[in-house]
Design a protein around this motif. Structure first.
Motif, mmCIF file in Angstrom:
data_model
loop_
_atom_site.group_PDB
_atom_site.id
_atom_site.type_symbol
_atom_site.label_atom_id
_atom_site.label_comp_id
_atom_site.label_asym_id
_atom_site.label_seq_id
_atom_site.Cartn_x
_atom_site.Cartn_y
_atom_site.Cartn_z
ATOM 1 N N VAL A 182 0.739 -1.162 0.047
ATOM 2 C CA VAL A 182 -0.092 0.103 0.150
ATOM 3 C C VAL A 182 0.749 1.292 0.065
ATOM 4 O O VAL A 182 1.751 1.371 0.802
ATOM 5 C CB VAL A 182 -1.056 -0.232 1.159
ATOM 6 C CG1 VAL A 182 -1.888 1.171 1.252
ATOM 7 C CG2 VAL A 182 -1.684 -1.168 1.158
ATOM 8 N N GLY A 183 0.495 2.166 -0.935
ATOM 9 C CA GLY A 183 1.324 3.376 -1.051
ATOM 10 C C GLY A 183 0.543 4.401 0.099
ATOM 11 O O GLY A 183 0.229 4.126 1.150
ATOM 12 N N SER A 184 0.972 5.736 -0.134
ATOM 13 C CA SER A 184 0.550 6.860 0.736
ATOM 14 C C SER A 184 -0.891 6.799 0.879
ATOM 15 O O SER A 184 -1.788 6.438 -0.283
ATOM 16 C CB SER A 184 0.874 8.052 0.459
ATOM 17 O OG SER A 184 0.739 8.380 -1.011
ATOM 18 N N ILE A 185 -1.756 7.364 1.862
ATOM 19 C CA ILE A 185 -3.125 7.516 2.023
ATOM 20 C C ILE A 185 -3.469 8.778 2.281
ATOM 21 O O ILE A 185 -3.143 9.526 3.468
ATOM 22 C CB ILE A 185 -3.653 6.814 2.979
ATOM 23 C CG1 ILE A 185 -3.390 5.129 2.650
ATOM 24 C CG2 ILE A 185 -5.078 6.567 3.046
ATOM 25 C CD1 ILE A 185 -3.582 4.077 3.830
ATOM 26 N N PRO A 186 -3.611 9.737 1.157
ATOM 27 C CA PRO A 186 -3.805 11.069 1.519
ATOM 28 C C PRO A 186 -5.159 11.604 1.994
ATOM 29 O O PRO A 186 -5.341 12.596 2.763
ATOM 30 C CB PRO A 186 -3.805 11.754 -0.065
ATOM 31 C CG PRO A 186 -4.120 10.522 -0.721
ATOM 32 C CD PRO A 186 -3.693 9.272 -0.234
ATOM 33 N N SER A 187 -6.204 10.631 2.021
ATOM 34 C CA SER A 187 -7.633 11.181 2.413
ATOM 35 C C SER A 187 -7.807 10.378 3.837
ATOM 36 O O SER A 187 -7.469 9.006 3.908
ATOM 37 C CB SER A 187 -8.586 10.667 1.610
ATOM 38 O OG SER A 187 -8.534 11.610 0.376
ATOM 39 N N ARG A 188 -8.415 10.980 4.734
ATOM 40 C CA ARG A 188 -8.658 10.205 6.021
ATOM 41 C C ARG A 188 -10.095 9.980 6.320
ATOM 42 O O ARG A 188 -11.008 10.378 5.416
ATOM 43 C CB ARG A 188 -7.970 11.101 7.121
ATOM 44 C CG ARG A 188 -6.418 10.951 7.274
ATOM 45 C CD ARG A 188 -5.630 9.719 7.064
ATOM 46 N NE ARG A 188 -4.478 9.833 6.870
ATOM 47 C CZ ARG A 188 -3.432 8.445 6.766
ATOM 48 N NH1 ARG A 188 -4.205 7.481 7.104
ATOM 49 N NH2 ARG A 188 -2.325 8.443 6.437
ATOM 50 N N LEU A 189 -10.365 9.420 7.458
ATOM 51 C CA LEU A 189 -11.774 9.261 7.978
ATOM 52 C C LEU A 189 -12.517 10.352 7.725
ATOM 53 O O LEU A 189 -12.277 11.637 8.365
ATOM 54 C CB LEU A 189 -11.796 8.642 9.209
ATOM 55 C CG LEU A 189 -11.094 7.337 9.668
ATOM 56 C CD1 LEU A 189 -11.223 6.984 11.030
ATOM 57 C CD2 LEU A 189 -12.027 6.368 8.698
ATOM 58 N N GLY A 190 -13.727 10.491 7.403
ATOM 59 C CA GLY A 190 -14.737 11.493 7.037
ATOM 60 C C GLY A 190 -14.331 12.201 5.730
ATOM 61 O O GLY A 190 -15.292 12.931 5.383
ATOM 62 N N SER A 191 -13.437 12.017 5.060
ATOM 63 C CA SER A 191 -13.080 12.593 3.708
ATOM 64 C C SER A 191 -14.005 12.262 2.814
ATOM 65 O O SER A 191 -14.836 11.121 2.637
ATOM 66 C CB SER A 191 -11.882 12.475 3.377
ATOM 67 O OG SER A 191 -10.801 12.868 4.139
ATOM 68 N N LEU A 192 -14.759 13.176 2.142
ATOM 69 C CA LEU A 192 -15.698 13.052 0.960
ATOM 70 C C LEU A 192 -14.865 12.792 -0.288
ATOM 71 O O LEU A 192 -14.009 13.441 -0.665
ATOM 72 C CB LEU A 192 -16.651 14.246 0.731
ATOM 73 C CG LEU A 192 -17.453 14.210 -0.585
ATOM 74 C CD1 LEU A 192 -18.783 13.224 -0.409
ATOM 75 C CD2 LEU A 192 -18.191 15.751 -0.799
ATOM 76 N N VAL A 193 -14.999 11.585 -0.946
ATOM 77 C CA VAL A 193 -14.456 11.090 -2.071
ATOM 78 C C VAL A 193 -15.085 10.757 -3.155
ATOM 79 O O VAL A 193 -16.543 10.347 -3.135
ATOM 80 C CB VAL A 193 -13.478 10.025 -1.730
ATOM 81 C CG1 VAL A 193 -12.451 10.398 -0.764
ATOM 82 C CG2 VAL A 193 -14.484 8.802 -0.827
ATOM 83 N N ASN A 194 -14.930 10.724 -4.306
ATOM 84 C CA ASN A 194 -15.386 10.188 -5.480
ATOM 85 C C ASN A 194 -14.660 9.692 -6.463
ATOM 86 O O ASN A 194 -13.382 9.492 -6.284
ATOM 87 C CB ASN A 194 -16.150 11.345 -6.309
ATOM 88 C CG ASN A 194 -15.383 12.513 -6.494
ATOM 89 O OD1 ASN A 194 -14.182 12.472 -7.202
ATOM 90 N ND2 ASN A 194 -15.928 13.791 -6.434
#
Length: 371
Positions: A182-194
């Motif tokens: 697994v690489g970097s994870i830029p988004s965290r819990l609660g982030s709105l994604v699409n």
């Protein structure tokens, strides 16, 4: 009195002039200093190994961007950066109210379609005996049968929509498509994604691809000098290549060149090549950098010490002995891996004699004594 004094002074000056003149004649009579002795080398054919070094970029064998298929909020993150994951392992859970609503709607549509189908079946069952007794026309019977077929189609359509909603609801759990890191994870819990957001990357680095480029001239020389009649044969017979890591150390495993791009990049004027290296220890990471080292071997090469050359206006020259003098000679060279010698590719021939020490004190056409 004055006349005698002037006469004495004149005779003294004349004597001094004569002494100086005699001194110069005696000095000139001794002649010039003999030519200085210099160490030289006679050029002969030798076998040589060369290395070409090119900047390189490391990529995983599979280097996949992980994106959500649906819109929503990150509800759970099941892995951390750098984790080893397996194909199908859950990475994220997305809370998507739209998917929940779509599933509820699809279930309601199925229930409605079932009710309509049941009603159509009842109408057909009621109409058939009436048509047999000619109480209703055959036209009315066909109408209710058509309504039954339409209701059945609506039921099938509703079931398909429900199945699609069920499958789409599974997209709320984002899984890994391959084994890897697994690489970097830029988004965290609660982030709105699409679907436009990259949640992370998963790189399969059991083997890595190392990409490097050759300019057009080097590419032509590289292909021309390789053994084989076709490009595929040439690639198969190319020597193993080495990888110099970012810390300057050589990677312990050798790699193989596997592909050569079919076109020249018009912006850079270079073509891309790909070499594959094993990476069981996991030392190489996707996105890393290094240098590819390609070995080559030359028979009947002319090898000279680097100390026997000097540079002038970005050109390499040496002093070639002709009779009792030296002449500056322009040459073209390739450095050897030891950093001590050059392989001469142009400018010298077998049997030429060159000066190999003391070049700083030499000048063009200067007479020397060969050691």
């Amino acid at each position: 009195m004055n006349y005698r004094m002037i006469k004495k002074i004149s005779l003294g000056a004349l004597s001094m002039l004569l002494l100086v003149s005699c001194g110069k004649e005696q000095s000139g009579g001794r002649g010039q200093a003999p030519p200085q002795e210099y160490k030289t080398k006679v050029l002969n054919k030798e076998n040589a190994g060369l290395e070409k070094v090119y900047p390189a970029t490391i990529k995983g064998q599979e280097d996949i961007e992980i994106r959500p298929r649906i819109d929503g909020f990150i509800e759970q993150i099941f892995v951390d950066e750098g984790s080893i994951v397996r194909k199908g392992q859950a990475l994220f859970r997305i809370n998507s109210p739209q998917m929940k609503q779509a599933l509820l709607t699809a279930k309601a549509n199925v229930a409605s379609a079932e009710a309509s189908l049941n009603t159509a079946q009842l109408n057909v069952a009621k109409t058939i005996p009436l048509a047999e007794k000619e109480i209703v026309s055959q036209y009315q019977l066909e109408m209710v049968k058509n309504s039954l077929s339409s209701a059945q189609a609506m039921k099938d359509q509703a079931n398909a929509a429900l199945q699609n909603a069920v499958e789409s609801e599974k997209w709320t759990t984002v899984t890994s498509p391959v084994d890897g890191l697994v690489g970097s994870i830029p988004s965290r819990l609660g982030s709105l994604v699409n679907s436009q957001n990259i949640l992370t990357t998963v790189a399969n680095t059991s083997q890595v691809f190392v990409y490097f480029s050759l300019n057009e001239k080097d590419m032509i020389d590289f292909i021309t000098n390789a053994e084989g009649s076709t490009q595929l044969e040439k690639i198969k017979q190319m020597p193993d290549v080495s990888l110099i890591l970012a810390n300057g150390k050589q990677y312990e495993h050798k790699g193989r060149i596997e592909t050569i791009a079919g076109n020249i990049n018009t912006q850079t004027g270079s073509a891309s090549l790909r070499a594959t290296f094993p990476n069981q220890e996991g030392l190489l990471r996707s996105g890393g950098s290094g240098k590819i080292v390609i070995p080559s071997f030359i028979d009947d090469a002319l090898i000279i010490p680097q100390k026997a050359t000097f540079s002038q206006q970005n050109k390499i020259l040496t002093y070639c002995v002709q009779a009792d003098s030296v002449v500056q000679t322009l040459i073209e060279v390739e450095p050897t891996p030891d950093g001590q010698s050059y392989v001469v590719t142009k400018g010298l021939k077998v049997g030429d004699v060159i000066v190999i020490e003391g070049l700083a004190s030499l000048k063009n056409n200067m007479k020397i004594k060969v050691q």
